[in-house]
Design a protein around this motif. Structure first.
Motif, PDB file in Angstrom:
ATOM      1  N   PRO A  30     -40.079  81.175  -3.271  1.00  0.00           N
ATOM      2  CA  PRO A  30     -39.898  81.276  -1.815  1.00  0.00           C
ATOM      3  C   PRO A  30     -39.631  79.913  -1.170  1.00  0.00           C
ATOM      4  O   PRO A  30     -40.105  78.878  -1.648  1.00  0.00           O
ATOM      5  N   ASP A  31     -38.893  79.934  -0.071  1.00  0.00           N
ATOM      6  CA  ASP A  31     -38.518  78.729   0.656  1.00  0.00           C
ATOM      7  C   ASP A  31     -39.181  78.724   2.031  1.00  0.00           C
ATOM      8  O   ASP A  31     -39.813  79.701   2.436  1.00  0.00           O
ATOM      9  N   LEU A  32     -39.012  77.623   2.758  1.00  0.00           N
ATOM     10  CA  LEU A  32     -39.771  77.387   3.986  1.00  0.00           C
ATOM     11  C   LEU A  32     -38.849  76.997   5.130  1.00  0.00           C
ATOM     12  O   LEU A  32     -37.913  76.202   4.944  1.00  0.00           O
ATOM     13  N   LEU A  33     -39.121  77.544   6.328  1.00  0.00           N
ATOM     14  CA  LEU A  33     -38.396  77.190   7.548  1.00  0.00           C
ATOM     15  C   LEU A  33     -39.318  76.425   8.487  1.00  0.00           C
ATOM     16  O   LEU A  33     -40.460  76.837   8.718  1.00  0.00           O
ATOM     17  N   LEU A  78     -34.569  73.888   6.467  1.00  0.00           N
ATOM     18  CA  LEU A  78     -34.858  74.775   5.347  1.00  0.00           C
ATOM     19  C   LEU A  78     -35.227  73.917   4.146  1.00  0.00           C
ATOM     20  O   LEU A  78     -34.447  73.051   3.725  1.00  0.00           O
ATOM     21  N   VAL A  79     -36.415  74.159   3.611  1.00  0.00           N
ATOM     22  CA  VAL A  79     -36.905  73.406   2.443  1.00  0.00           C
ATOM     23  C   VAL A  79     -37.078  74.398   1.302  1.00  0.00           C
ATOM     24  O   VAL A  79     -37.830  75.376   1.415  1.00  0.00           O
ATOM     25  N   HIS A  80     -36.391  74.139   0.201  1.00  0.00           N
ATOM     26  CA  HIS A  80     -36.491  75.024  -0.955  1.00  0.00           C
ATOM     27  C   HIS A  80     -37.805  74.791  -1.694  1.00  0.00           C
ATOM     28  O   HIS A  80     -38.208  73.648  -1.918  1.00  0.00           O
ATOM     29  N   GLY A  81     -38.473  75.885  -2.073  1.00  0.00           N
ATOM     30  CA  GLY A  81     -39.677  75.767  -2.872  1.00  0.00           C
ATOM     31  C   GLY A  81     -39.349  75.530  -4.338  1.00  0.00           C
ATOM     32  O   GLY A  81     -38.211  75.758  -4.778  1.00  0.00           O
TER      33      GLY A  81
END
Length: 228
Positions: A26-29, A50-53
């Motif tokens: 999962p990624d993060l906004l 947007l930061v990729h997990g």
């Protein structure tokens, strides 16, 4: 995570984006409504990072995997960032958020994954425009699969919009996939408040299939409800 400049006010809204890049993580906004300031003058275009997990350690959001920025001063994008499931059924998670354009009109934006690099809101895959030019408070929310076609659908909520009465609120439902500029008057279905200041849509979320009929269900709040 820390901001890329002074006064950026990152973290006003933070949400899981789902797996936007398809790596099963999962990624993060993260929003930054106050970006940017030039010569001590706040321009407030706003940014969504947007930061990729997976994510570990300390990072500057200047190094985020994707950066989306407002196109002009006062856009203030980044309110109510949210993951939206897979609206176009391509195997990548999609996401959305809202913003204020021209300091008046609230709009909502949809981006289909995968997303990387730098983008302006004019690059959005879909832009949702409210019915009224003075309407504030638009959000885009996942609705799950309401029509059982295998695609996630969307709600565009506006608790201040005029439904059957002034500020009674409207939830506009769009069946996925969705693309282009979409006024809420072109939605596939609507839920309206029926009394002044009902505020329908202040809170809304997918409820999956509560009654087991194969169709997704919804939960919609009414902030102004008053028993009669």
């Amino acid at each position: 995570m820390y901001g890329s400049e002074e006064g950026e006010t990152i973290g006003t809204f933070v949400a899981g984006a789902g797996d936007v890049d398809g790596d099963s993580v999962p990624d993060l906004l993260i929003s930054a409504l106050g970006f940017e300031t030039i010569d001590s003058i706040p321009l407030n275009e706003g940014r969504v990072y947007l930061v990729h997990g997976p994510v570990t350690g300390r990072h500057s959001l200047a190094d985020a995997d994707a950066i989306i920025q407002g196109a002009q001063p006062g856009d203030s994008i980044g309110s109510d960032v949210t993951g939206l499931g897979d609206v176009n059924a391509d195997g990548f998670a999609d996401f959305g958020f809202a913003g204020i354009t021209d300091e008046v009109v609230s709009e909502a934006y949809l981006y289909y994954g995968p997303v990387s690099g730098f983008h302006l809101i004019t690059d959005a895959d879909a832009t949702f425009i409210p019915q009224e030019s003075d309407d504030l408070g638009v959000k885009v929310v996942s609705a799950g699969d309401l029509d059982a076609d295998g695609l996630d659908d969307l709600m565009v909520t506006s608790d201040h919009q005029q439904g059957l009465e002034q500020h009674s609120g409207v939830v506009s439902i769009f069946y996925g996939p969705v693309a282009g500029v979409r006024p809420t008057t072109e939605a596939d279905a609507w839920l309206h408040g029926d009394r002044v200041e009902d505020g329908v849509g202040a809170v809304a979320d997918r409820a999956d299939d509560l009654n087991g009929d194969g169709y997704g269900d919804l939960v919609v709040g009414n902030r102004g409800y008053r028993p009669t």
